[in-house]
Design a protein around this motif. Structure first.
Motif, mmCIF file in Angstrom:
data_model
loop_
_atom_site.group_PDB
_atom_site.id
_atom_site.type_symbol
_atom_site.label_atom_id
_atom_site.label_comp_id
_atom_site.label_asym_id
_atom_site.label_seq_id
_atom_site.Cartn_x
_atom_site.Cartn_y
_atom_site.Cartn_z
ATOM 1 N N CYS A 187 31.647 67.548 24.206
ATOM 2 C CA CYS A 187 31.875 68.734 25.024
ATOM 3 C C CYS A 187 33.318 68.725 25.527
ATOM 4 C CB CYS A 187 30.933 68.769 26.233
ATOM 5 S SG CYS A 187 29.176 68.785 25.822
ATOM 6 N N ARG A 218 28.638 73.268 36.259
ATOM 7 C CA ARG A 218 29.063 74.599 35.797
ATOM 8 C C ARG A 218 30.583 74.727 35.801
ATOM 9 N NH1 ARG A 218 25.393 78.739 35.365
ATOM 10 N NH2 ARG A 218 23.264 78.284 36.047
ATOM 11 N N LYS A 240 33.503 74.021 27.134
ATOM 12 C CA LYS A 240 32.962 74.358 25.819
ATOM 13 C C LYS A 240 31.979 73.269 25.408
ATOM 14 C CE LYS A 240 37.202 76.604 24.136
ATOM 15 N NZ LYS A 240 38.285 76.540 23.135
ATOM 16 N N PRO A 241 30.705 73.602 25.285
ATOM 17 C CA PRO A 241 30.076 74.884 25.649
ATOM 18 C C PRO A 241 29.970 75.017 27.166
ATOM 19 C CG PRO A 241 28.409 73.296 25.037
ATOM 20 C CD PRO A 241 29.725 72.614 24.809
ATOM 21 N N VAL A 242 29.706 76.214 27.629
ATOM 22 C CA VAL A 242 29.516 76.417 29.060
ATOM 23 C C VAL A 242 28.092 76.009 29.432
ATOM 24 C CG1 VAL A 242 31.212 78.269 29.194
ATOM 25 C CG2 VAL A 242 28.817 78.837 28.756
ATOM 26 N N ASP A 252 25.528 77.512 30.825
ATOM 27 C CA ASP A 252 24.399 78.390 30.475
ATOM 28 C C ASP A 252 23.994 78.252 29.018
ATOM 29 O OD1 ASP A 252 24.148 79.347 33.040
ATOM 30 O OD2 ASP A 252 25.399 81.117 32.709
ATOM 31 N N GLU A 253 24.968 77.978 28.137
ATOM 32 C CA GLU A 253 24.636 77.805 26.719
ATOM 33 C C GLU A 253 23.798 76.544 26.510
ATOM 34 O OE1 GLU A 253 28.506 79.897 24.581
ATOM 35 O OE2 GLU A 253 28.625 77.808 25.229
ATOM 36 N N ILE A 254 24.186 75.458 27.170
ATOM 37 C CA ILE A 254 23.422 74.212 27.069
ATOM 38 C C ILE A 254 22.039 74.379 27.689
ATOM 39 C CG2 ILE A 254 23.269 71.839 27.922
ATOM 40 C CD1 ILE A 254 25.151 72.055 25.635
ATOM 41 N N ALA A 279 20.275 77.044 28.044
ATOM 42 C CA ALA A 279 19.427 77.894 27.206
ATOM 43 C C ALA A 279 18.861 77.100 26.036
ATOM 44 C CB ALA A 279 20.231 79.091 26.697
ATOM 45 N N LEU A 280 19.687 76.267 25.410
ATOM 46 C CA LEU A 280 19.217 75.449 24.292
ATOM 47 C C LEU A 280 18.172 74.444 24.745
ATOM 48 C CD1 LEU A 280 22.563 74.752 22.397
ATOM 49 C CD2 LEU A 280 20.644 76.128 21.592
#
Length: 250
Positions: free
Chosen positions: A55, A100, A105-107, A109-111, A113-114
Motif C-alpha cells: 500500500c 483513513r 493507494k488504495p484508500v 474505503d476501497e479496502i 469494501a473488499l
C-alpha cells in the motif's frame, strides 16, 4: 500491477532497506515524520490477517495527528485493567480516522469494501448476529435476567466487531506506522526518564522534552511534556504526603 512490476517494486524497496550497509541514519531531535522517513509517501507491505499487501501510505505531521484525536503514544504502566467497551470504541474510532488519513493507494474505503465482500469471517459474524437478534425477538422475554445480560453482551461484542471490519493486525500496524513507532524512540522512554526530565525542566524553566535525547517525531514532543509533567505532579504530591507524615510523628 503485473509480475514484472511487482518484482521491480520489491527490488526497489529491498535496495532502500539495505543501503549504507543496512543502516539508516535517522535525524536526532523532534522532526516531522516525513523528514525522519525521508519522504511524504511510502510503499509499505501492510498485513491483512497475516498476508502482506503493498500500500502507499502518507506521513502525517503533528497537527494532522492531533486533529484526529487526543491519544498519547506513551504507554501508561499503571493502567493494567481492561478498557471499557466505550474506551475501546473511542480508540477504534480514532484508529479508523488515523488509517483513513494515512492510506493513499488504495484508500480506506476501497479496502473496507473488499474486506466486507470477501471476508468469510465477516459474513459468518453477520449471520450469527442476525440469528441472535431474531432469537431475542422470539424468546427473549422468557429468559432470565442473567441470560438477557449475557446475550446483550454477545450482541454488543458482535456489533463492535462488525463496526470495525479491518483485521486486528491491520489496525495495529497502521496505527503504529502512522505514529512513527517503528523509527521513533518514544516507546523506549521510561517513567523514571520522564520524571527526571520534568525535574530538570522545572529547575531550568524550560520543557521536559528539552532534556530527552533521541529520534522523535514532532508529535512526540507534546506527549513527552504532558506525561512528564503529570509524573512530576504525582512526585510532588507524594513528597508532600511523606513530609506531612514525618511532621506528625514529631
Amino acid at each position: 500491477m503485473n509480475e514484472k512490476q511487482v518484482r521491480v517494486l520489491i527490488e526497489k524497496v529491498l535496495s532502500e532497506k539495505t543501503q549504507n550497509g543496512g543502516k539508516t541514519v535517522l535525524p536526532q531531535g523532534y522532526n516531522p515524520l516525513e523528514i525522519i522517513r525521508g519522504a511524504m509517501f511510502h510503499l509499505v507491505p501492510v498485513p491483512f490477517n497475516g498476508t502482506p499487501v503493498w500500500c502507499e501510505l502518507r506521513c502525517l505531521n503533528a497537527t494532522q495527528i492531533l486533529a484526529l484525536g487526543n491519544f498519547s503514544n506513551i504507554d501508561r504502566k499503571e493502567t493494567d485493567s481492561m478498557p471499557s467497551r466505550q474506551q475501546l470504541i473511542e480508540l477504534r474510532n480514532y484508529q479508523e480516522k488515523l488509517i483513513r488519513a494515512v492510506m493513499n493507494k488504495p484508500v480506506f474505503d476501497e479496502i473496507a469494501a473488499l474486506v466486507g465482500i470477501y471476508d468469510f469471517v465477516i459474513k459468518d459474524k453477520r449471520k450469527e448476529l442476525e440469528e441472535i437478534i431474531e432469537n431475542v425477538k422470539q424468546h427473549g422475554e422468557s429468559w432470565s435476567k442473567q441470560q438477557q445480560l449475557e446475550v446483550k453482551k454477545q450482541i454488543d461484542d458482535l456489533e463492535l466487531f462488525m463496526g470495525f471490519i479491518l483485521p486486528e493486525d491491520t489496525f495495529g500496524f497502521l496505527t503504529a506506522w502512522a505514529h512513527g513507532n517503528d523509527i521513533s524512540d518514544i516507546k523506549k522512554i521510561s517513567d523514571d526518564q520522564l520524571l527526571e526530565a520534568a525535574i530538570l525542566a522545572e529547575n531550568g524553566k524550560d520543557n521536559p522534552h528539552d532534556h530527552i535525547r533521541g529520534v522523535f517525531t514532532d508529535h512526540n514532543m507534546r506527549d513527552i511534556d504532558i506525561r512528564a509533567w503529570a509524573l512530576f505532579e504525582d512526585y510532588k504530591n507524594k513528597k508532600s504526603i511523606e513530609k506531612n507524615a514525618r511532621m506528625k510523628r514529631r
